[in-house]
Design a protein around this motif. Sequence first.
Motif, mmCIF file in Angstrom:
data_model
loop_
_atom_site.group_PDB
_atom_site.id
_atom_site.type_symbol
_atom_site.label_atom_id
_atom_site.label_comp_id
_atom_site.label_asym_id
_atom_site.label_seq_id
_atom_site.Cartn_x
_atom_site.Cartn_y
_atom_site.Cartn_z
ATOM 1 N N MET A 127 -6.971 -0.632 2.777
ATOM 2 C CA MET A 127 -6.130 0.065 1.629
ATOM 3 C C MET A 127 -5.870 1.628 2.074
ATOM 4 S SD MET A 127 -4.692 -0.925 -1.194
ATOM 5 C CE MET A 127 -3.675 -0.081 -2.232
ATOM 6 N N ASP A 144 3.030 4.991 -10.792
ATOM 7 C CA ASP A 144 1.824 4.606 -10.728
ATOM 8 C C ASP A 144 1.618 3.641 -12.083
ATOM 9 O OD1 ASP A 144 -1.071 3.826 -10.452
ATOM 10 O OD2 ASP A 144 -1.817 5.888 -10.266
ATOM 11 N N SER A 203 3.922 5.903 -0.143
ATOM 12 C CA SER A 203 2.896 6.262 -1.146
ATOM 13 C C SER A 203 2.663 7.848 -0.612
ATOM 14 C CB SER A 203 1.469 5.433 -0.706
ATOM 15 O OG SER A 203 0.805 6.066 -1.426
ATOM 16 N N THR A 239 0.775 -1.135 0.102
ATOM 17 C CA THR A 239 0.036 0.014 -0.063
ATOM 18 C C THR A 239 0.878 1.091 0.023
ATOM 19 O OG1 THR A 239 -0.186 0.030 2.377
ATOM 20 C CG2 THR A 239 -1.852 -1.133 1.505
ATOM 21 N N THR A 289 1.597 11.808 -2.651
ATOM 22 C CA THR A 289 0.990 12.593 -3.653
ATOM 23 C C THR A 289 1.892 13.440 -4.144
ATOM 24 O OG1 THR A 289 -1.110 12.324 -2.577
ATOM 25 C CG2 THR A 289 -0.873 13.960 -4.198
ATOM 26 N N GLY A 294 -3.163 3.346 1.171
ATOM 27 C CA GLY A 294 -2.329 4.259 0.088
ATOM 28 C C GLY A 294 -2.786 4.010 -1.345
ATOM 29 N N HIS A 295 -1.641 3.361 -2.058
ATOM 30 C CA HIS A 295 -2.062 2.930 -3.503
ATOM 31 C C HIS A 295 -1.612 1.807 -3.734
ATOM 32 C CE1 HIS A 295 1.855 4.922 -4.483
ATOM 33 N NE2 HIS A 295 1.671 4.167 -5.543
ATOM 34 N N PHE A 296 -1.807 0.974 -4.959
ATOM 35 C CA PHE A 296 -1.282 -0.157 -5.152
ATOM 36 C C PHE A 296 0.151 0.021 -5.565
ATOM 37 C CE2 PHE A 296 -5.739 -1.457 -6.011
ATOM 38 C CZ PHE A 296 -5.692 -2.596 -5.263
ATOM 39 N N VAL A 297 0.916 -0.489 -4.751
ATOM 40 C CA VAL A 297 2.531 -0.577 -5.090
ATOM 41 C C VAL A 297 3.068 -1.913 -5.108
ATOM 42 C CG1 VAL A 297 4.709 0.067 -4.127
ATOM 43 C CG2 VAL A 297 2.538 1.362 -3.555
ATOM 44 N N GLY A 340 -0.918 13.129 -8.770
ATOM 45 C CA GLY A 340 -1.089 11.646 -8.803
ATOM 46 C C GLY A 340 -0.102 10.921 -7.804
ATOM 47 N N PHE A 341 -0.120 9.480 -7.819
ATOM 48 C CA PHE A 341 0.398 8.841 -6.891
ATOM 49 C C PHE A 341 1.777 8.460 -7.229
ATOM 50 C CE2 PHE A 341 -3.835 6.809 -5.773
ATOM 51 C CZ PHE A 341 -3.689 7.593 -4.435
#
Length: 279
Positions: A168, A260, A219, A75, A221, A170-173, A211-212
């Motif tokens: 979840m 990303d 994670s 995440t 921005t 953060g973002h998909f890492v 964007g991520f």
Amino acid sequence: MNMAISSTPTSFSKSLKPSLPKARVFNLLKTPPNSHLRYTLNLKPPPPRLLFRIGNPKSKSQFKSHHSPIRSLFTGIVEEIGKVKQLGSDDDGGFTMTIHAKTVLEDVNLGDSISINGTCLTVTHFDTQLFEFTVGLSPETLRKTSLIELQMGSLVNLERALKPSTRMGGHFVQGHVDGTGEIVSTEPEGDSLWVKVKTTPELLKYIVPKGFIAVDGTSLTVVKVFDEEECFNFMLVAYTQQNVVIPLKKVGQKVNLEVDILGKYVERLLNNGVVNAIK
């Protein structure tokens, strides 16, 4: 599990030497005068045993490259900061690193994936009594990530692989580092910290404002992209500063970057004419 570590160096950069392209390993970014890497240019070559084994295609599969197929997701929410306890080479021609940690060892198993500064690596040994675990690294991983700058005592971001039941945050890492960047400036504003990073045009094209991006596995921005300077910046709030290693790094040091994945998929679809075919 017994680990055979021969003549442990003070950093990976002192083991990974002549057979590797210097321009890609040591000269990718400018090194600050006070960095330990100032010694790399005058290092003595490693033993012939190590030289001939670095390119050995028969190396065991436990030494995982950052180009491995997707097996785990993260995440980008760092769980704890670990400390490098030991590093060096082994008899198989690979490299090993032992890290002191607590949280990520709570439910660890052999073969588990742990993100170390954003690099997905496999646990090859662990000891819950000593609060430590060991991972293997391939020469390719050291060439393509900032892990080559680590020394004994270095602090690293740690995160266990995502479980289906995990919130979840953060973002998909993926933990597959796309490349590195160089910290070019840090500037406090109140209790927050602005960080500006320079990277290659090949990576910058995937980085967009708001964007991520994963920086050393964190994670974040993106706030602004500076195309002419080949830079982007982000801001760390007070809490994040206290729980990741980025604020501990100095101007001129490397950070691992994973953009990303959505942007890369879109680019491939456009290049293959899939969108026009649908229209």
